[in-house]
Write a protein that holds these residues in place. Structure first.
Motif: not given
Length: 85
Positions: A30-32, A55-57, A78-82
């Motif tokens: 995946a992209d950064a 993207g998925e997962d 980590v699933n979150a964006t923080s």
């Protein structure tokens, strides 16, 4: 130097460099995340936020580097964006 899925090398000002020979599967990575922001969450905490990657997962790995030392993982998957450390 290649270590822990990172490539590092010394550069010369104005130089142009091409990196080839990525390991199999690297093109599918995946992209950064973009727009990373670090902020003071508390006297002894730092917070990070970033834009989600499509993207998925998708999960994120958070690393810390002190001075010129090695990157050390703080959190993986980590699933979150923080993240707060």
């Amino acid at each position: 130097i290649v270590s822990n899925n990172r490539i590092s090398f010394n550069t010369d000002k104005g130089g142009v460099y091409t990196i080839t020979g990525f390991p199999a599967g690297a093109e599918d990575a995946a992209d950064a995340p973009a727009n990373l922001i670090a902020y003071r969450a508390a006297d002894d905490q730092t917070g990070l936020t970033w834009d989600a990657v499509a993207g998925e997962d998708v999960t994120y790995n958070v690393y810390r580097q002190i001075n010129d030392g090695e990157f050390k993982p703080l959190a993986t998957g980590v699933n979150a964006t923080s993240y707060t450390d």
